[in-house]
Structures are given as C-alpha cells and as structure tokens.
Motif scaffolding. Structure first.
Motif, PDB file in Angstrom:
ATOM      1  N   VAL A  32       0.835  -1.203   0.000  1.00 31.88           N
ATOM      2  CA  VAL A  32       0.000   0.000   0.000  1.00 31.88           C
ATOM      3  C   VAL A  32       0.869   1.251   0.000  1.00 31.88           C
ATOM      4  O   VAL A  32       0.469   2.290  -0.529  1.00 31.88           O
ATOM      5  N   THR A  33       2.077   1.152   0.547  1.00 25.99           N
ATOM      6  CA  THR A  33       2.951   2.324   0.619  1.00 25.99           C
ATOM      7  C   THR A  33       3.450   2.782  -0.758  1.00 25.99           C
ATOM      8  O   THR A  33       3.927   3.910  -0.866  1.00 25.99           O
ATOM      9  N   ILE A  37       0.286   8.817  -3.283  1.00 27.10           N
ATOM     10  CA  ILE A  37      -0.667   9.682  -2.584  1.00 27.10           C
ATOM     11  C   ILE A  37       0.053  10.985  -2.278  1.00 27.10           C
ATOM     12  O   ILE A  37       1.133  10.982  -1.688  1.00 27.10           O
ATOM     13  N   ALA A  39       0.373  14.112  -0.129  1.00 27.95           N
ATOM     14  CA  ALA A  39      -0.032  14.602   1.187  1.00 27.95           C
ATOM     15  C   ALA A  39       1.027  15.559   1.707  1.00 27.95           C
ATOM     16  O   ALA A  39       2.220  15.381   1.458  1.00 27.95           O
ATOM     17  N   PRO A  42       3.013  13.106   5.871  1.00 21.86           N
ATOM     18  CA  PRO A  42       2.912  11.664   5.600  1.00 21.86           C
ATOM     19  C   PRO A  42       2.408  10.896   6.828  1.00 21.86           C
ATOM     20  O   PRO A  42       3.176  10.544   7.714  1.00 21.86           O
ATOM     21  N   ILE A  43       1.104  10.654   6.868  1.00 25.84           N
ATOM     22  CA  ILE A  43       0.527   9.938   8.008  1.00 25.84           C
ATOM     23  C   ILE A  43      -0.105   8.617   7.584  1.00 25.84           C
ATOM     24  O   ILE A  43      -0.985   8.108   8.261  1.00 25.84           O
ATOM     25  N   ILE A  44       0.347   8.057   6.492  1.00 23.81           N
ATOM     26  CA  ILE A  44      -0.197   6.783   6.035  1.00 23.81           C
ATOM     27  C   ILE A  44       0.202   5.698   7.026  1.00 23.81           C
ATOM     28  O   ILE A  44       1.382   5.529   7.320  1.00 23.81           O
ATOM     29  N   PRO A  45      -0.767   4.979   7.556  1.00 29.73           N
ATOM     30  CA  PRO A  45      -0.433   3.922   8.525  1.00 29.73           C
ATOM     31  C   PRO A  45       0.353   2.792   7.880  1.00 29.73           C
ATOM     32  O   PRO A  45       0.211   2.526   6.685  1.00 29.73           O
ATOM     33  N   PHE A  47       0.318  -0.414   6.898  1.00 23.20           N
ATOM     34  CA  PHE A  47      -0.694  -1.467   6.739  1.00 23.20           C
ATOM     35  C   PHE A  47      -0.093  -2.866   6.824  1.00 23.20           C
ATOM     36  O   PHE A  47      -0.756  -3.797   7.251  1.00 23.20           O
ATOM     37  N   SER A  79       8.977  -0.131   1.430  1.00 22.88           N
ATOM     38  CA  SER A  79       8.635   1.142   2.067  1.00 22.88           C
ATOM     39  C   SER A  79       9.770   2.164   2.046  1.00 22.88           C
ATOM     40  O   SER A  79       9.525   3.347   2.249  1.00 22.88           O
ATOM     41  N   GLN A 145       0.076   9.696  12.958  1.00 20.94           N
ATOM     42  CA  GLN A 145       0.181   8.404  12.283  1.00 20.94           C
ATOM     43  C   GLN A 145      -0.086   7.259  13.255  1.00 20.94           C
ATOM     44  O   GLN A 145      -0.774   6.289  12.919  1.00 20.94           O
ATOM     45  N   THR A 149      -3.191   4.662  12.953  1.00 19.91           N
ATOM     46  CA  THR A 149      -2.907   3.231  12.859  1.00 19.91           C
ATOM     47  C   THR A 149      -3.633   2.453  13.942  1.00 19.91           C
ATOM     48  O   THR A 149      -4.214   1.393  13.680  1.00 19.91           O
TER      49      THR A 149
END
Length: 170
Positions: A32-33, A37, A39, A42-45, A47, A79, A145, A149
């Motif tokens: 998913v990383t 996206i 932004a 960067p606060i994408i958990p 996953f 990642s 983040q 999460t």
C-alpha cells in the motif's frame, strides 16, 4: 446465517493456498505504501504491520514465529525504511506478543487491541529513531500516524477474521 455456516461441506482452499494467504495479505498491506498519494504530512499507517499484528493476534498459528523477519525484509524493501529495521522491530513484536501470551491465558478483543497498540507505538517510535535524524521535527506527524494506525486496527482485525474464515483452516 452466512453462506459458510449454511454449507459446511463447501470446498475450502487447497492447503498450500490457505497457508500462503496470510503471507500474501501482509505483503499486500506493505505494498500500500507504493500507491502515489500526495499529502503534506505523511501519516499513512503501516498497513503491513497492521495485517501482521492482526494475523498474529487473531489466528495465532497462521504465521510461524520466524515469519516476521522475511515479511519485515519485504516491507523494508518496499517502504524505503532502512534495511533491517522492520525485520528487527517486527521480530521483537512477535517475541513480545509470545511472552504476553504465556502470561495471559484468555484474551478478548480489547486486550488484543491494547497489545497491538503497544506494538504499533513501539514500531513507529523506534522506526523514527532508526530512520530519521534526531533534530527532525516529525513528532506531531508521528503521533497522528500512530493514532490513525491504532484506530484502524479493528478494521484490519475484521478483515483478517473474514479472510481466515474464508480460507477454511482450523
């Protein structure tokens, strides 16, 4: 009554595919990383970590104890974290969860969520120390983040429970 409950003799996945499914879902979570996206913060958990913890806490024998190392290596490759950081942190999480399971005989979902929250905070905090210079001002983004999460863990746990029921392993 669901379709699985109404037909107990329905064919399940072959054993090889059923054993590979937890690995594939953790790897898909890590992938998913790479979705582009845009932004400002960067606060994408993580996953991949979410799926790994959900599999470990909900379906204990779905992943072997050594599975955290190769899955962490894959997450590091995808990642962009320093190579070996997720290997170390995810392996330490597995060891910590195993030690807690020896003490806690019975667990409910709230305890699983609490254990996963501690593991998430542990991985994000030490990952920040390993990957980012100390002078960098990323602590606020790291807290957001971590909160995102932790709030997403029930969704990951529900998805893992659904996949585990569909894969048909006892």
């Amino acid at each position: 009554m669901t379709e699985v409950d109404s037909n107990p003799f329905a064919p399940t996945l072959p054993p090889g595919r059923a054993r590979a499914l937890p690995w594939a879902t953790v790897m898909a979570g890590s992938l998913v990383t790479i979705i582009p996206i845009v932004a400002t913060v960067p606060i994408i958990p993580p996953f991949g970590l979410l799926m790994l913890l959900a599999w470990r806490l909900l379906a204990r024998f779905a992943l072997r104890p050594w599975a955290a190392a190769p899955l962490g290596f894959f997450d590091d490759l995808v990642s962009g974290q320093p190579l070996g950081s997720a290997v170390l942190l995810w392996s330490l999480c597995f060891i910590g969860i195993d030690l807690m399971e020896r003490r806690l005989v019975f667990r409910d979902f709230r305890q699983d969520w609490l254990i996963a929250s501690g593991a998430i905070l542990f991985c994000l905090a030490l990952g920040r120390i390993l990957a980012v210079p100390v002078r960098a001002q990323v602590d606020a983004a790291l807290l957001v983040q971590a909160a995102a999460t932790i709030c997403l863990f029930p969704a990951a746990a529900r998805m893992v429970a659904w996949i585990d029921r569909k894969r048909g392993m006892a």
